[in-house]
Design a protein around this motif. Sequence first.
Motif, PDB file in Angstrom:
ATOM      1  N   ARG A   2       0.850  -1.193   0.000  1.00 27.32           N
ATOM      2  CA  ARG A   2       0.000   0.000   0.000  1.00 27.32           C
ATOM      3  C   ARG A   2       0.882   1.238   0.000  1.00 27.32           C
ATOM      4  N   LYS A  16     -10.457   7.682 -13.386  1.00 29.05           N
ATOM      5  CA  LYS A  16     -11.707   6.985 -13.059  1.00 29.05           C
ATOM      6  C   LYS A  16     -12.536   6.710 -14.313  1.00 29.05           C
ATOM      7  N   ALA A  19     -10.769   3.935 -16.351  1.00 25.90           N
ATOM      8  CA  ALA A  19     -10.967   2.625 -15.719  1.00 25.90           C
ATOM      9  C   ALA A  19     -12.377   2.114 -15.977  1.00 25.90           C
ATOM     10  N   ALA A  20     -13.355   2.998 -15.855  1.00 21.52           N
ATOM     11  CA  ALA A  20     -14.747   2.603 -16.103  1.00 21.52           C
ATOM     12  C   ALA A  20     -14.939   2.181 -17.562  1.00 21.52           C
ATOM     13  N   GLY A  23     -13.549  -1.144 -17.975  1.00 21.80           N
ATOM     14  CA  GLY A  23     -14.152  -2.149 -17.114  1.00 21.80           C
ATOM     15  C   GLY A  23     -13.172  -2.750 -16.122  1.00 21.80           C
ATOM     16  N   ILE A  24     -12.239  -1.927 -15.633  1.00 19.31           N
ATOM     17  CA  ILE A  24     -11.244  -2.392 -14.664  1.00 19.31           C
ATOM     18  C   ILE A  24     -11.250  -1.458 -13.453  1.00 19.31           C
ATOM     19  N   THR A  25     -10.605  -1.887 -12.394  1.00 18.74           N
ATOM     20  CA  THR A  25     -10.516  -1.050 -11.201  1.00 18.74           C
ATOM     21  C   THR A  25      -9.433   0.013 -11.381  1.00 18.74           C
ATOM     22  N   LEU A  26      -9.486   1.027 -10.518  1.00 18.49           N
ATOM     23  CA  LEU A  26      -8.440   2.044 -10.538  1.00 18.49           C
ATOM     24  C   LEU A  26      -7.080   1.417 -10.261  1.00 18.49           C
ATOM     25  N   LYS A  27      -7.038   0.468  -9.316  1.00 17.01           N
ATOM     26  CA  LYS A  27      -5.779  -0.197  -9.005  1.00 17.01           C
ATOM     27  C   LYS A  27      -5.222  -0.871 -10.252  1.00 17.01           C
ATOM     28  N   GLU A  28      -6.076  -1.589 -10.982  1.00 17.94           N
ATOM     29  CA  GLU A  28      -5.619  -2.264 -12.203  1.00 17.94           C
ATOM     30  C   GLU A  28      -5.113  -1.262 -13.235  1.00 17.94           C
ATOM     31  N   LEU A  29      -5.814  -0.128 -13.346  1.00 17.89           N
ATOM     32  CA  LEU A  29      -5.402   0.909 -14.295  1.00 17.89           C
ATOM     33  C   LEU A  29      -4.024   1.458 -13.932  1.00 17.89           C
TER      34      LEU A  29
END
Length: 84
Positions: A2, A16, A19-20, A23-29
Amino acid sequence: MRTTIELPDELMTRAKVKAAQEGITLKELFVKAVEQNLVAPKKKGRFPPPIIRGNGGPVIDPTREEIAEAMFPIQHIIDEIERN
């Protein structure tokens, strides 16, 4: 692991949205963006030769030799300036 980072509001909003859209999370992006930057950093100052369109004619894709030949007079002048 973290960690905390500060990002400009507009950048976070754009992240954001991206990512949307993907279709992935912010972490993945963010992980994907950092990995791409660390694995394959962009080369600066080296671009492929342009594709030039004549006046309605065929597409011209110059070779490196043709570009070098066209640049010779310019490079010669630059070299002269640098020598002086």
